[in-house]
Motif scaffolding. Structure first.
Motif, PDB file in Angstrom:
ATOM      1  N   ARG A   1     -34.567   7.903 -14.519  1.00 57.82           N
ATOM      2  CA  ARG A   1     -33.106   8.016 -14.549  1.00 57.82           C
ATOM      3  C   ARG A   1     -32.679   9.437 -14.192  1.00 57.82           C
ATOM      4  O   ARG A   1     -31.709   9.641 -13.473  1.00 57.82           O
ATOM      5  CB  ARG A   1     -32.583   7.626 -15.934  1.00 57.82           C
ATOM      6  CG  ARG A   1     -32.241   6.141 -16.040  1.00 57.82           C
ATOM      7  CD  ARG A   1     -31.346   5.875 -17.244  1.00 57.82           C
ATOM      8  NE  ARG A   1     -32.006   6.195 -18.511  1.00 57.82           N
ATOM      9  CZ  ARG A   1     -32.905   5.388 -19.109  1.00 57.82           C
ATOM     10  NH1 ARG A   1     -33.241   4.242 -18.542  1.00 57.82           N
ATOM     11  NH2 ARG A   1     -33.446   5.734 -20.251  1.00 57.82           N
TER      12      ARG A   1
ATOM     13  N   ASP B   1     -34.803  -2.616 -12.360  1.00 56.20           N
ATOM     14  CA  ASP B   1     -34.138  -2.248 -13.603  1.00 56.20           C
ATOM     15  C   ASP B   1     -33.301  -1.006 -13.418  1.00 56.20           C
ATOM     16  O   ASP B   1     -32.176  -0.902 -13.881  1.00 56.20           O
ATOM     17  CB  ASP B   1     -35.190  -1.975 -14.701  1.00 56.20           C
ATOM     18  CG  ASP B   1     -35.648  -3.272 -15.334  1.00 56.20           C
ATOM     19  OD1 ASP B   1     -35.021  -4.312 -15.020  1.00 56.20           O
ATOM     20  OD2 ASP B   1     -36.628  -3.236 -16.093  1.00 56.20           O
TER      21      ASP B   1
ATOM     22  N   SER C   1     -30.229  -1.441 -10.850  1.00 56.01           N
ATOM     23  CA  SER C   1     -29.184  -2.383 -11.267  1.00 56.01           C
ATOM     24  C   SER C   1     -28.148  -1.686 -12.137  1.00 56.01           C
ATOM     25  O   SER C   1     -27.032  -2.162 -12.281  1.00 56.01           O
ATOM     26  CB  SER C   1     -29.807  -3.557 -12.019  1.00 56.01           C
ATOM     27  OG  SER C   1     -30.460  -3.075 -13.176  1.00 56.01           O
ATOM     28  N   ARG C   2     -28.511  -0.538 -12.708  1.00 58.78           N
ATOM     29  CA  ARG C   2     -27.555   0.184 -13.543  1.00 58.78           C
ATOM     30  C   ARG C   2     -26.680   1.126 -12.713  1.00 58.78           C
ATOM     31  O   ARG C   2     -25.769   1.738 -13.243  1.00 58.78           O
ATOM     32  CB  ARG C   2     -28.299   1.005 -14.599  1.00 58.78           C
ATOM     33  CG  ARG C   2     -28.904   0.126 -15.660  1.00 58.78           C
ATOM     34  CD  ARG C   2     -29.346   0.933 -16.871  1.00 58.78           C
ATOM     35  NE  ARG C   2     -30.448   0.226 -17.508  1.00 58.78           N
ATOM     36  CZ  ARG C   2     -31.712   0.597 -17.399  1.00 58.78           C
ATOM     37  NH1 ARG C   2     -32.018   1.690 -16.750  1.00 58.78           N
ATOM     38  NH2 ARG C   2     -32.653  -0.115 -17.968  1.00 58.78           N
TER      39      ARG C   2
ATOM     40  N   ASP D   1     -24.277   1.811  -9.216  1.00 54.96           N
ATOM     41  CA  ASP D   1     -23.465   1.054  -8.273  1.00 54.96           C
ATOM     42  C   ASP D   1     -23.538   1.707  -6.891  1.00 54.96           C
ATOM     43  O   ASP D   1     -22.831   2.672  -6.619  1.00 54.96           O
ATOM     44  CB  ASP D   1     -22.011   1.013  -8.758  1.00 54.96           C
ATOM     45  CG  ASP D   1     -21.155   0.188  -7.804  1.00 54.96           C
ATOM     46  OD1 ASP D   1     -21.732  -0.681  -7.108  1.00 54.96           O
ATOM     47  OD2 ASP D   1     -19.950   0.430  -7.750  1.00 54.96           O
TER      48      ASP D   1
ATOM     49  N   THR E   1     -24.655  -4.109  -7.811  1.00 54.47           N
ATOM     50  CA  THR E   1     -24.053  -4.967  -8.835  1.00 54.47           C
ATOM     51  C   THR E   1     -24.100  -6.431  -8.421  1.00 54.47           C
ATOM     52  O   THR E   1     -24.283  -7.310  -9.254  1.00 54.47           O
ATOM     53  CB  THR E   1     -22.598  -4.541  -9.074  1.00 54.47           C
ATOM     54  OG1 THR E   1     -21.975  -4.296  -7.815  1.00 54.47           O
ATOM     55  CG2 THR E   1     -22.535  -3.283  -9.916  1.00 54.47           C
TER      56      THR E   1
ATOM     57  N   LEU F   1     -27.353  -8.019  -9.236  1.00 55.68           N
ATOM     58  CA  LEU F   1     -27.434  -8.397 -10.639  1.00 55.68           C
ATOM     59  C   LEU F   1     -26.834  -9.801 -10.831  1.00 55.68           C
ATOM     60  O   LEU F   1     -27.421 -10.660 -11.483  1.00 55.68           O
ATOM     61  CB  LEU F   1     -26.662  -7.367 -11.470  1.00 55.68           C
ATOM     62  CG  LEU F   1     -27.086  -7.193 -12.923  1.00 55.68           C
ATOM     63  CD1 LEU F   1     -28.525  -6.715 -12.984  1.00 55.68           C
ATOM     64  CD2 LEU F   1     -26.168  -6.206 -13.620  1.00 55.68           C
TER      65      LEU F   1
END
Lengths: 230, 352
Positions: A174, A198, A201-202, A204, A222, A225
């Motif tokens: 991250r 993973d 997907s967080r 955008d 997004t 997802l």
């Protein structure tokens, strides 16, 4: 910044890594490139850095058509592209400082300018105190950040990353992604090849999905997802 | 991969000695990333020309430093080059000395004209006067038949045998000593041809025939040294080329990474060329020392020998010109050898 126009890449032996790929990444845009292992992510990145040449179609980087690019102009192209490698590709017989300074030395910058920029880049990735250390004494995440500092020290308009978080835990991943977003915010075009769903997907951003060498989907992370859940 | 990158290759081009000044650098920090595309003017590297020469100087010094870190391997390569250079250089110096010695002897070259019997003395004297006015003739000496006989009697010890003869069997002789300029073999040959045609001359003979033969041998020797030098030069090219080739293969990963970052071939070639330069220079200096010490070892015995021959000849050393040629060819061969190796092998190493 990156324009693919019906690009095919066929390797000697007949394996077709990419077929009919077309997309356009605008200047200042950030996108992820994903797909299963062997889908052609690495091949696509190699075409951009002119490590490989397209078998058919046009690859246009910053207004330059790479299919017609002469070999002697390749170094100039690569100086416009910062590349972050999964295995870092650092030189382990030199200090962190010297590793990050390499692109500037290659480009012929003055020493005082080199020192200023190297420290600025190392500060950006949070390694300012470690410039005298050898890369081998750093952790995997730190080595990756040295690689990122080296990729951006020359202020390239385009940043490529090939599985930059491949060997890192989620926390570090991250952080690294956060760095790429920061570069993007100041105008750098960023293209990141990754299979870490993973993680992306967080965030955008635009998402290009390759499937057996074809561009299967071109949308937002997004949307991916939604596609998965519903 | 890490193993391949561990060693300190000639690509160690970075200013490792650069000291860091921590003061006032923070304010620049923000600007690093923010001005990526918008302000091209700011991106323009300052003082590029200056940086270029600084970089060259740096590569020159650092490539020597890299060689310095493996003294034994460096010394062995330099020694091969040194010996290969010392051989033709040493032979060249020896030949020069022999030539020096023989030019001293060419001055004593003379020509004997054996005259037909029955030529009256007045005519001989007139001929001698005529010859004295010829170009290239320094001195003409007349040895009458009686003088020749007396000389022979005194020197040979066959006086008794001569007495039993009815008449003097020896011809009159005119001995010509050429001027210094005319003493060289080709000119002497010309003069010989001219005097041969004179009517009273029975036979004209060059007394220093062997000097010409020696000159011929020296000429042959020079050609041989040149050929030997050429062959050994080729050997040096191969030695340097192979050494550089191994270095390149050892730095393979390093070369790939620098190519990926946008290094030009010239940039990658540079440290290898300077390495070749150093090998050549070290080899040439080593050859110089070798030849100089060999000459030093020989000079005493040579002086003693020439003293025994009542000569003041002493062995001449390496002249400035020879030393310059030696250094030049060493450096040239080192550069060329590495150039060939780099040209051949850099193309093969491309990122994949």
């Amino acid at each position: 910044m990156i324009k693919f126009d019906n690009v095919n890449k066929r390797y000697p032996g007949g394996h077709e890594a990419l077929s009919g790929v077309s997309f356009h990444l605008q200047a200042g845009e950030m996108a992820f490139l994903t797909g299963h292992s062997g889908a052609g992510k690495s091949s696509l990145l190699k075409l951009i850095a002119c490590i490989e040449r397209a078998s058919r179609g046009n690859v246009i980087i910053d207004g330059q058509n790479l299919t017609r690019l002469k070999n002697r102009h390749i170094p100039a192209l690569r100086r416009k592209i910062g590349v972050v490698f999964q295995n870092h590709n650092l030189l382990y017989d030199r200090t962190v400082y010297d590793n990050v300074a390499l692109p500037l030395i290659i480009a012929g910058y003055h020493q005082s300018e080199v020192g200023r920029r190297v420290r600025a880049a190392l500060d950006k990735v949070g390694l300012l105190g470690k410039e005298r250390l050898m890369p081998i004494t750093l952790s995997g995440g730190e080595q990756q950040r040295v690689g990122i500092a080296r990729a951006v020290v020359n202020r390239p308009p385009l940043l490529l990353a090939d599985e930059p978080t491949g060997n890192l835990d989620p926390e570090l991943s991250r952080e690294i992604m956060g760095l790429f977003e920061q570069f993007n915010q100041v105008g750098v075009s960023v293209l990141i090849a990754t299979h870490d769903h993973d993680l992306i997907s967080r965030l955008d951003h635009r998402l290009l999905t390759l499937d057996h060498g074809r561009l299967a989907r071109d949308g937002r992370t997004t949307e991916m997802l939604h596609a998965q859940t519903g | 991969m890490r193993g391949a990158l561990r060693s300190n290759g000639p690509l160690a081009i970075l200013p490792l000695t650069l000291t860091l000044s921590p003061k006032g650098e923070r304010e620049h920090t923000e600007g690093c990333i923010e001005s990526t595309m918008s302000d091209k003017a700011k991106q323009k590297p300052r003082g590029k020309i200056n940086a270029y020469f600084t970089h060259h100087l740096w590569v020159l010094v650092s490539s020597l430093g890299v060689l310095w870190r493996t003294p034994l391997a460096t010394l062995m390569t330099a020694a091969v080059i040194g010996i290969a250079l010392a051989l033709p250089a040493g032979l060249h110096v020896l030949l020069q000395n022999v030539q020096q010695l023989s030019t001293g002897w060419e001055g004593t070259a003379q020509m004997s004209l054996f005259l037909k019997s029955g030529v009256p003395e007045t005519r001989i004297k007139a001929l001698a006067d005529k010859l004295r006015n010829w170009e290239g003739v320094a001195e003409v000496r007349y040895i009458s038949r009686e003088q020749a006989l007396a000389e022979f009697r005194a020197q040979s010890g066959f006086g008794g045998a001569l007495d039993s003869l009815d008449e003097n069997p020896l011809p009159a002789v005119l001995v010509i000593r050429p001027t210094a300029e005319a003493a060289e073999p080709a000119q002497m040959e010309l003069l010989l041809g001219k005097v041969q045609k004179l009517e009273p001359v029975d036979l004209a003979q060059l007394d220093m025939e062997w000097v010409r033969r020696l000159a011929g041998i020296i000429e042959l020797g020079k050609r041989g040294v040149l050929l030997l030098g050429g062959l050994l030069g080729l050997a040096i090219l191969l030695v340097v080329g192979n050494t550089i080739r191994l270095t390149i293969l050892g730095r393979r990963q390093e070369i790939i990474v620098t190519k990926l970052i946008g290094a030009t071939n010239a940039f990658i070639r540079r440290p290898f060329l300077y390495t070749g330069f150093w090998y050549g220079l070290m080899g040439a200096v080593l050859a110089w020392l070798l030849v100089a010490s060999l000459l030093g070892l020989l000079s005493d015995p040579v002086s003693r020998l020439s003293f025994l021959y009542n000569s003041d000849f002493s062995l001449g050393g390496l002249g400035l010109e020879t030393v310059l040629i030696l250094l030049g060819s060493g450096i040239g061969l080192g550069l060329l050898g590495s150039w060939l190796a780099v040209g051949r092998h850099l193309q093969e190493i491309e990122p994949t």
